[in-house]
Design an enzyme around this catalytic site. Structure first.
Site, PDB file in Angstrom:
ATOM      1  N   ASP A  38      -3.886   6.582   9.195  1.00  0.00           N
ATOM      2  CA  ASP A  38      -3.366   6.207   7.891  1.00  0.00           C
ATOM      3  C   ASP A  38      -1.924   5.763   7.980  1.00  0.00           C
ATOM      4  O   ASP A  38      -1.265   5.967   8.984  1.00  0.00           O
ATOM      5  CB  ASP A  38      -3.425   7.426   6.957  1.00  0.00           C
ATOM      6  CG  ASP A  38      -4.821   7.642   6.424  1.00  0.00           C
ATOM      7  OD1 ASP A  38      -5.636   6.730   6.564  1.00  0.00           O
ATOM      8  OD2 ASP A  38      -5.076   8.730   5.865  1.00  0.00           O
ATOM      9  N   LYS A  60      -3.381   2.816   3.737  1.00  0.00           N
ATOM     10  CA  LYS A  60      -3.373   2.271   2.376  1.00  0.00           C
ATOM     11  C   LYS A  60      -1.928   2.150   1.945  1.00  0.00           C
ATOM     12  O   LYS A  60      -1.176   3.113   2.009  1.00  0.00           O
ATOM     13  CB  LYS A  60      -4.104   3.218   1.431  1.00  0.00           C
ATOM     14  CG  LYS A  60      -5.514   3.473   1.862  1.00  0.00           C
ATOM     15  CD  LYS A  60      -6.123   4.563   1.018  1.00  0.00           C
ATOM     16  CE  LYS A  60      -7.435   5.001   1.609  1.00  0.00           C
ATOM     17  NZ  LYS A  60      -7.565   6.429   1.678  1.00  0.00           N
ATOM     18  N   MET A 175       2.239  12.531  -4.779  1.00  0.00           N
ATOM     19  CA  MET A 175       1.900  11.205  -5.315  1.00  0.00           C
ATOM     20  C   MET A 175       2.377  11.033  -6.755  1.00  0.00           C
ATOM     21  O   MET A 175       1.714  10.384  -7.557  1.00  0.00           O
ATOM     22  CB  MET A 175       0.373  10.995  -5.275  1.00  0.00           C
ATOM     23  CG  MET A 175      -0.186  11.109  -3.892  1.00  0.00           C
ATOM     24  SD  MET A 175      -1.960  10.948  -3.865  1.00  0.00           S
ATOM     25  CE  MET A 175      -2.498  12.521  -4.470  1.00  0.00           C
TER      26      MET A 175
HETATM   27  N1  SAH Z   1      -2.500  15.084   3.073  1.00  0.00           N
HETATM   28  C1  SAH Z   1      -1.119  14.857   2.745  1.00  0.00           C
HETATM   29  C2  SAH Z   1      -0.936  14.316   1.360  1.00  0.00           C
HETATM   30  C3  SAH Z   1      -1.567  12.964   1.151  1.00  0.00           C
HETATM   31  S1  SAH Z   1      -1.293  12.322  -0.445  1.00  0.00           S
HETATM   32  C4  SAH Z   1      -0.330  16.135   2.983  1.00  0.00           C
HETATM   33  O1  SAH Z   1      -0.925  17.216   3.149  1.00  0.00           O
HETATM   34  O2  SAH Z   1       0.897  16.090   3.038  1.00  0.00           O
HETATM   35  C5  SAH Z   1       0.151  11.352  -0.186  1.00  0.00           C
HETATM   36  C6  SAH Z   1       1.354  12.030  -0.805  1.00  0.00           C
HETATM   37  O3  SAH Z   1       1.816  13.044   0.042  1.00  0.00           O
HETATM   38  C7  SAH Z   1       2.533  11.139  -1.047  1.00  0.00           C
HETATM   39  O4  SAH Z   1       2.424  10.407  -2.234  1.00  0.00           O
HETATM   40  C8  SAH Z   1       3.647  12.143  -1.130  1.00  0.00           C
HETATM   41  O5  SAH Z   1       3.652  12.775  -2.381  1.00  0.00           O
HETATM   42  C9  SAH Z   1       3.198  13.166  -0.127  1.00  0.00           C
HETATM   43  N2  SAH Z   1       3.835  12.985   1.190  1.00  0.00           N
HETATM   44  C10 SAH Z   1       3.250  12.723   2.357  1.00  0.00           C
HETATM   45  N3  SAH Z   1       4.147  12.717   3.359  1.00  0.00           N
HETATM   46  C11 SAH Z   1       5.326  13.006   2.800  1.00  0.00           C
HETATM   47  C12 SAH Z   1       6.645  13.176   3.296  1.00  0.00           C
HETATM   48  N4  SAH Z   1       6.921  13.045   4.591  1.00  0.00           N
HETATM   49  N5  SAH Z   1       7.631  13.491   2.421  1.00  0.00           N
HETATM   50  C13 SAH Z   1       7.373  13.630   1.123  1.00  0.00           C
HETATM   51  N6  SAH Z   1       6.154  13.468   0.591  1.00  0.00           N
HETATM   52  C14 SAH Z   1       5.143  13.177   1.412  1.00  0.00           C
END
Ligand code: SAH
Length: 507
Positions: A38, A60, A175
């Site tokens: 991803d 995406k 998100m």
């Molecule tokens: N599975 C992921 C989340 C996926 S949804 C997890 O457990 O972290 C995608 C969202 O994750 C983004 O919109 C943001 O809100 C958050 N996200 C992912 N990586 C991030 C990061 N390094 N810093 C801040 N938010 C993050």
């Protein structure tokens, strides 16, 4: 007919910091034939993969589903049915808003073997890197992870603001950047105090992390003012107040720096380790791969006739490794080197020799061919023969110099170097986005290969980043190849190179 069924590892690669990849996830990436990944995955993890792994980017972009979920599911099925080991790499944890559950269901329905490898979720890690403990006995007793972006087209919201506004626990929204104003307004409307502390962490745990702290009342405006964008998590609750005291990241002398390290894939990567220790982010760019000689006829003859030589010259760690590996294979005793003098270029080469119990008789002060030649001419007696244990593409300067000084020598190809382009598009992307602070070069051959892999058409991209070379020879090659060299290490070693990076970062 293939009767072997593959396996899919649905794994979480953590929130961004390379060090937050779990050992198990690293193991799966090493094993994978196919890597389906991803957006938001730290490209450094790919250097763990097999050299011939297939990469499929199903990333995406926000608001733009590059690859529909059905297609991703199909890719996983197809690859597994081909009997391949598939790593389905997701950001954070695969089951926290990662659609990992949907993918696992499809695999299960189709009888494909799978495993789930949990990852460190950004919901917790981004907060931690901003100095916010998501739970704390004195502040709260629960944690709630909520999506700030619901499935498009849903009429009624899943989020019951009435209920969540009454929760005393920490609220973490993922998100939620586009709806932040709506979220905070709704929470206040349903009874959360407008003074409740709130923080937004953008690109948490990465070198680009930014943190904005405020209250439910003003956080949305602050985020707009600072230009904070997705990916970011929003943390709401009294624990946020601790951030002021507990924020500890980034730290280290190379904090905030992204550094491309060009090197041979197999080369021991002390440079990478050092940079990471100092808080920098590394993108490894293997330009060459070390392979064995095409055949061992000449090699074996030389090893059996070692007593013909008075000197053996090693110019690289790989040369030393290859040489002694073959000796071991042929069961040639180390004592057949008795009485033979050893010359080495570079401290790392000398260290590698000491690993097999050999001290170096001569090492030029300046790690250049010219110095080496000067020393050999001085030290070698009449009629003595020298063996050059080197790569197939070793420069001709040394052999020509020996020739013109009437020194008898023999070239031995201990290893071959082969071009490796697996990281090209990743690095190209980072360069295009102006996200590379330094590119390091530790040898002339890597400079040449790097340029060849990146392509002349991409040379322009290099003008926005700083190029740092390990020594004058490498730097000369870089300049001759049309690069602008920002700095050369004062000491021509990996440590010297790291010192130079630190110096440049402090400017
Ligand atoms: N599975 C992921 C989340 C996926 S949804 C997890 O457990 O972290 C995608 C969202 O994750 C983004 O919109 C943001 O809100 C958050 N996200 C992912 N990586 C991030 C990061 N390094 N810093 C801040 N938010 C993050």
């Amino acid at each position: 007919m293939i009767d072997k069924k593959g396996i899919v590892y649905i794994l979480g690669a953590g929130p961004g910091d390379y060090g937050l990849l779990t050992l198990k996830a690293a193991d799966c990436i090493r094993k994978a034939d196919v890597i389906v990944y991803d957006r938001l995955i730290n490209a450094s993890i790919f250097s763990l993969a097999k050299k011939d792994a297939e990469y499929i980017n199903v990333g995406k972009m926000p608001d733009h589903h590059a690859v529909p979920q059905e297609t991703i599911n199909q890719i996983l099925l197809d690859k597994a049915l081909e009997g391949r080991v598939v790593a389905r790499v997701k950001g954070g944890d695969p089951f926290i808003f990662g659609r990992g559950g949907e993918e696992a269901e499809v695999l299960q329905k189709n009888g494909i073997e799978f495993e789930i490898v949990p990852g460190i979720t950004s919901a917790v890690a981004a907060a931690a890197y901003a100095g916010i403990p998501v739970t704390h006995r004195e502040y709260c007793s629960s944690l709630h992870i909520i999506t700030g972006h619901e499935k498009p087209g849903r009429d009624e919201s899943f989020i019951d603001y009435e209920v969540i506004s009454k929760l005393e626990g920490t609220l973490v929204f993922l998100m939620g950047m586009k709806n932040l104003d709506e979220i905070s307004t709704n929470l206040i409307k349903h009874g959360k105090k407008s003074t409740t502390p709130a923080a937004v962490i953008e690109r948490g745990t990465t070198i680009s992390q930014r943190v904005v702290v405020g209250t439910l009342e003003d956080i949305s405006k602050k985020v707009i003012d600072e230009g904070i964008k997705s990916p970011a998590v929003t943390v709401i609750g009294n624990v946020v107040a601790l951030s002021e005291r507990l924020n500890w990241f980034p730290k280290g002398k190379l904090k905030g720096k992204r550094i491309v390290v060009t090197r041979a894939r197999e080369q021991a990567s002390s440079l990478v380790e050092e940079i990471r220790k100092l808080g920098g982010d590394v993108i490894e760019f293997p330009t060459i791969r070390i392979e064995e000689p095409l055949d061992y006829q000449h090699f074996d003859r030389v090893l059996r006739d070692l007593n013909t030589y008075k000197w053996v010259v090693f110019t690289s760690v790989n040369g030393v490794k290859g040489f002694f590996k073959r000796m071991r294979t042929l069961k040639i005793d180390i004592r057949s080197l008795a009485g033979i003098h050893i010359a080495a270029v570079g401290e790392a080469t000398a260290m590698e020799l000491s690993e097999v119990g050999l001290n170096v008789d001569y090492m030029p002060d300046d790690y250049t061919t010219k110095e080496l030649l000067k020393g050999l001419v001085e030290l070698m007696g009449k009629g003595e023969k020298v063996l050059l244990a080197r790569a197939d593409i070793a420069s001709k300067e040394l052999s020509e110099g020996l020739k013109s000084n009437d020194i008898d020598f023999e070239e031995l190809t201990v290893y071959r170097t082969v071009m490796e382009a697996s990281m090209k598009s990743t690095v190209e992307d980072y360069l295009k986005q102006n996200k590379v602070d330094f590119i390091t070069f530790a040898s002339s051959s890597t400079v040449k290969n790097f340029i060849e892999i990146l392509g002349k058409e991409n040379m322009e991209l290099l003008s926005k980043t700083k190029i740092v070379c390990i020594g004058p020879v490498t730097s000369q090659t870089a300049k001759e190849s049309g690069l602008f060299v920002s700095a050369v290490a004062d000491k021509y070693t990996i440590d010297g190179l790291v010192d130079k990076l630190v110096e440049l970062s402090e400017e």
